[in-house]
Structure formats: C-alpha cells, structure tokens
Design a protein around this motif. Structure first.
Motif, PDB file in Angstrom:
ATOM      1  N   LYS A  18       3.022   2.887   9.096  1.00 49.18           N
ATOM      2  CA  LYS A  18       4.305   2.452   8.877  1.00 49.18           C
ATOM      3  C   LYS A  18       4.348   0.826   9.074  1.00 49.18           C
ATOM      4  O   LYS A  18       5.120   0.084   8.498  1.00 49.18           O
ATOM      5  N   LYS A  19       3.239   0.408   9.775  1.00 45.57           N
ATOM      6  CA  LYS A  19       2.955  -1.055  10.054  1.00 45.57           C
ATOM      7  C   LYS A  19       2.671  -1.744   9.045  1.00 45.57           C
ATOM      8  O   LYS A  19       1.955  -3.089   9.191  1.00 45.57           O
ATOM      9  N   LEU A  20       1.890  -0.968   8.079  1.00 47.31           N
ATOM     10  CA  LEU A  20       1.003  -1.723   6.998  1.00 47.31           C
ATOM     11  C   LEU A  20       1.708  -2.626   6.248  1.00 47.31           C
ATOM     12  O   LEU A  20       2.943  -2.355   5.713  1.00 47.31           O
ATOM     13  N   THR A  21       1.033  -3.656   5.501  1.00 48.67           N
ATOM     14  CA  THR A  21       1.489  -4.598   4.694  1.00 48.67           C
ATOM     15  C   THR A  21       1.416  -3.897   3.131  1.00 48.67           C
ATOM     16  O   THR A  21       0.980  -2.831   3.058  1.00 48.67           O
ATOM     17  N   GLY A  22       1.846  -4.535   2.189  1.00 53.95           N
ATOM     18  CA  GLY A  22       1.992  -3.822   0.805  1.00 53.95           C
ATOM     19  C   GLY A  22       0.418  -3.455   0.470  1.00 53.95           C
ATOM     20  O   GLY A  22       0.344  -2.443  -0.066  1.00 53.95           O
ATOM     21  N   PHE A  23      -0.278  -4.210   0.310  1.00 51.87           N
ATOM     22  CA  PHE A  23      -1.627  -4.019  -0.055  1.00 51.87           C
ATOM     23  C   PHE A  23      -2.616  -2.976   0.938  1.00 51.87           C
ATOM     24  O   PHE A  23      -3.109  -2.223   0.231  1.00 51.87           O
ATOM     25  N   GLN A  24      -2.112  -3.147   2.113  1.00 50.89           N
ATOM     26  CA  GLN A  24      -2.957  -2.157   3.088  1.00 50.89           C
ATOM     27  C   GLN A  24      -2.162  -0.867   2.724  1.00 50.89           C
ATOM     28  O   GLN A  24      -3.128   0.223   2.827  1.00 50.89           O
ATOM     29  N   LYS A  25      -0.914  -0.628   2.400  1.00 55.73           N
ATOM     30  CA  LYS A  25      -0.405   0.420   2.120  1.00 55.73           C
ATOM     31  C   LYS A  25      -1.094   1.135   0.967  1.00 55.73           C
ATOM     32  O   LYS A  25      -1.279   2.234   0.976  1.00 55.73           O
ATOM     33  N   LEU A  26      -1.184   0.295  -0.154  1.00 53.36           N
ATOM     34  CA  LEU A  26      -1.707   0.822  -1.250  1.00 53.36           C
ATOM     35  C   LEU A  26      -3.232   1.460  -1.067  1.00 53.36           C
ATOM     36  O   LEU A  26      -3.210   2.341  -1.699  1.00 53.36           O
ATOM     37  N   TRP A  27      -4.041   0.575  -0.435  1.00 53.84           N
ATOM     38  CA  TRP A  27      -5.081   0.700  -0.112  1.00 53.84           C
ATOM     39  C   TRP A  27      -5.250   2.357   0.642  1.00 53.84           C
ATOM     40  O   TRP A  27      -6.081   3.059   0.456  1.00 53.84           O
ATOM     41  N   TYR A  28      -4.451   2.372   1.549  1.00 54.44           N
ATOM     42  CA  TYR A  28      -4.269   3.629   2.401  1.00 54.44           C
ATOM     43  C   TYR A  28      -3.920   4.966   1.544  1.00 54.44           C
ATOM     44  O   TYR A  28      -4.665   5.903   1.702  1.00 54.44           O
ATOM     45  N   LYS A  29      -2.990   4.509   0.470  1.00 57.27           N
ATOM     46  CA  LYS A  29      -2.814   5.607  -0.342  1.00 57.27           C
ATOM     47  C   LYS A  29      -3.795   6.027  -1.279  1.00 57.27           C
ATOM     48  O   LYS A  29      -3.897   7.122  -1.570  1.00 57.27           O
ATOM     49  N   CYS A  30      -4.564   4.983  -1.887  1.00 60.21           N
ATOM     50  CA  CYS A  30      -5.779   5.111  -2.845  1.00 60.21           C
ATOM     51  C   CYS A  30      -6.697   5.992  -2.159  1.00 60.21           C
ATOM     52  O   CYS A  30      -7.223   6.682  -2.766  1.00 60.21           O
ATOM     53  N   LYS A  31      -6.832   5.664  -0.966  1.00 59.00           N
ATOM     54  CA  LYS A  31      -7.985   6.603   0.070  1.00 59.00           C
ATOM     55  C   LYS A  31      -7.466   7.758   0.095  1.00 59.00           C
ATOM     56  O   LYS A  31      -8.324   8.862   0.163  1.00 59.00           O
ATOM     57  N   GLU A  32      -6.154   7.997   0.249  1.00 56.74           N
ATOM     58  CA  GLU A  32      -5.561   9.399   0.552  1.00 56.74           C
ATOM     59  C   GLU A  32      -5.650  10.288  -0.649  1.00 56.74           C
ATOM     60  O   GLU A  32      -5.938  11.482  -0.563  1.00 56.74           O
ATOM     61  N   GLN A  33      -5.194   9.704  -1.910  1.00 57.63           N
ATOM     62  CA  GLN A  33      -5.651  10.406  -3.296  1.00 57.63           C
ATOM     63  C   GLN A  33      -6.543   9.468  -4.314  1.00 57.63           C
ATOM     64  O   GLN A  33      -5.762   8.854  -5.039  1.00 57.63           O
ATOM     65  N   PRO A  34      -7.797   9.685  -4.141  1.00 62.43           N
ATOM     66  CA  PRO A  34      -8.547   8.794  -5.114  1.00 62.43           C
ATOM     67  C   PRO A  34      -8.567   8.955  -6.490  1.00 62.43           C
ATOM     68  O   PRO A  34      -8.861   8.173  -7.022  1.00 62.43           O
ATOM     69  N   LEU A  35      -8.051  10.464  -6.803  1.00 61.34           N
ATOM     70  CA  LEU A  35      -8.247  10.625  -8.426  1.00 61.34           C
ATOM     71  C   LEU A  35      -6.841  10.085  -9.093  1.00 61.34           C
ATOM     72  O   LEU A  35      -6.946   9.685 -10.256  1.00 61.34           O
ATOM     73  N   VAL A  36      -5.890   9.621  -8.355  1.00 65.60           N
ATOM     74  CA  VAL A  36      -4.737   8.985  -8.982  1.00 65.60           C
ATOM     75  C   VAL A  36      -5.097   7.403  -9.652  1.00 65.60           C
ATOM     76  O   VAL A  36      -4.763   7.214 -10.614  1.00 65.60           O
ATOM     77  N   PRO A  37      -5.524   6.512  -8.641  1.00 64.76           N
ATOM     78  CA  PRO A  37      -5.851   5.183  -9.279  1.00 64.76           C
ATOM     79  C   PRO A  37      -7.111   5.458 -10.460  1.00 64.76           C
ATOM     80  O   PRO A  37      -6.653   4.593 -11.251  1.00 64.76           O
ATOM     81  N   LEU A  38      -8.007   6.361 -10.096  1.00 62.88           N
ATOM     82  CA  LEU A  38      -8.863   6.582 -11.268  1.00 62.88           C
ATOM     83  C   LEU A  38      -8.267   6.810 -12.541  1.00 62.88           C
ATOM     84  O   LEU A  38      -8.449   6.368 -13.409  1.00 62.88           O
ATOM     85  N   GLY A  39      -7.020   7.894 -12.654  1.00 60.54           N
ATOM     86  CA  GLY A  39      -6.596   8.156 -13.819  1.00 60.54           C
ATOM     87  C   GLY A  39      -5.509   6.953 -14.294  1.00 60.54           C
ATOM     88  O   GLY A  39      -5.360   6.735 -15.328  1.00 60.54           O
ATOM     89  N   VAL A  40      -5.049   6.204 -13.325  1.00 61.26           N
ATOM     90  CA  VAL A  40      -4.092   4.958 -13.872  1.00 61.26           C
ATOM     91  C   VAL A  40      -5.147   4.166 -14.545  1.00 61.26           C
ATOM     92  O   VAL A  40      -4.938   3.383 -15.665  1.00 61.26           O
TER      93      VAL A  40
END
Length: 123
Positions: A18-40
């Motif tokens: 909850k305390k992450l900045t924008g890019f940190q949150k994006l990186w956290y979500k990318c690690k959580e679901q790595p196939l989504v950024p690959l598809g994007v």
C-alpha cells in the motif's frame, strides 16, 4: 543506552504494498502476473510493425502483423483473467479472517517485545 526497537515497526507485505510509489507498484504487479506485461509488449510490437509496414506500402505484411496484434491482445486478456482467477483462488479468505490473522500477528509481536524488554530490564 539506545532505545529498544519496536516490533510495531515491522509491517506486513500488504501494508508494504500500500505504501509503494507508482513505479514500485507497477513492478510489484508485473512480478505478480508476469504474462500480462509480456502480452502488452507483444501487442505494442505487432501494432508498431503493422504501422511501419503500412507506411512502407507492404499491405500483406501489415495484415500479418494486424493478425498478430489480435492474437497478442487475446493472449493478454487470457493472462489477465487467468491470473486474476488464480490470485482469487489463492486468496479465498474473507476480510474478517485477514484482519483476525493480522491482529493475532501484532499481538504475538507485542508479547515478544514485552518479553524481550522484561528480559533486558532484569539484567
């Protein structure tokens, strides 16, 4: 003598997220679901290549990349829905259960700190 560290300084991964900045949150979500950024990125690549092919006048190649774009978008959608379904099945606890576990962990940390302080004051 420096003050004893407090166990209340430690916080959960949820609180940390909850305390992450924008890019940190994006990186956290990318690690959580790595196939989504690959598809994007595959979608962006296919769209860019199709636009460049259209500009060069090669409509056959552009059409292939447009098809690849649709496939990449479909892959991204399936990865997004599949990842969400997986995360929901993994986190099937109710909010009350999560809050109760969090309260139990904080109580345990507080008791450990009280024991630690009682042990150091006896010395």
């Amino acid at each position: 003598m420096p003050p004893l560290p407090s166990s209340f300084d430690a916080y959960d991964a949820e609180d940390r997220a909850k305390k992450l900045t924008g890019f940190q949150k994006l990186w956290y979500k990318c690690k959580e679901q790595p196939l989504v950024p690959l598809g994007v990125f595959a979608t962006i690549f296919a769209l860019t290549k199709s636009a460049l092919s259209l500009k060069a006048g090669n409509s056959r190649k552009a059409n292939k990349f447009f098809t690849a774009r649709v496939v990449a978008q479909g892959f991204t959608l399936v990865a997004l829905v599949g990842g969400s379904a997986y995360m929901n099945s993994k986190d099937s606890k109710t909010q009350a259960e999560i809050d109760a576990e969090k309260a139990a962990r904080r109580k345990k940390l507080w008791l450990e700190e009280l024991e630690r302080r009682a042990g150091t004051s006896k010395s």
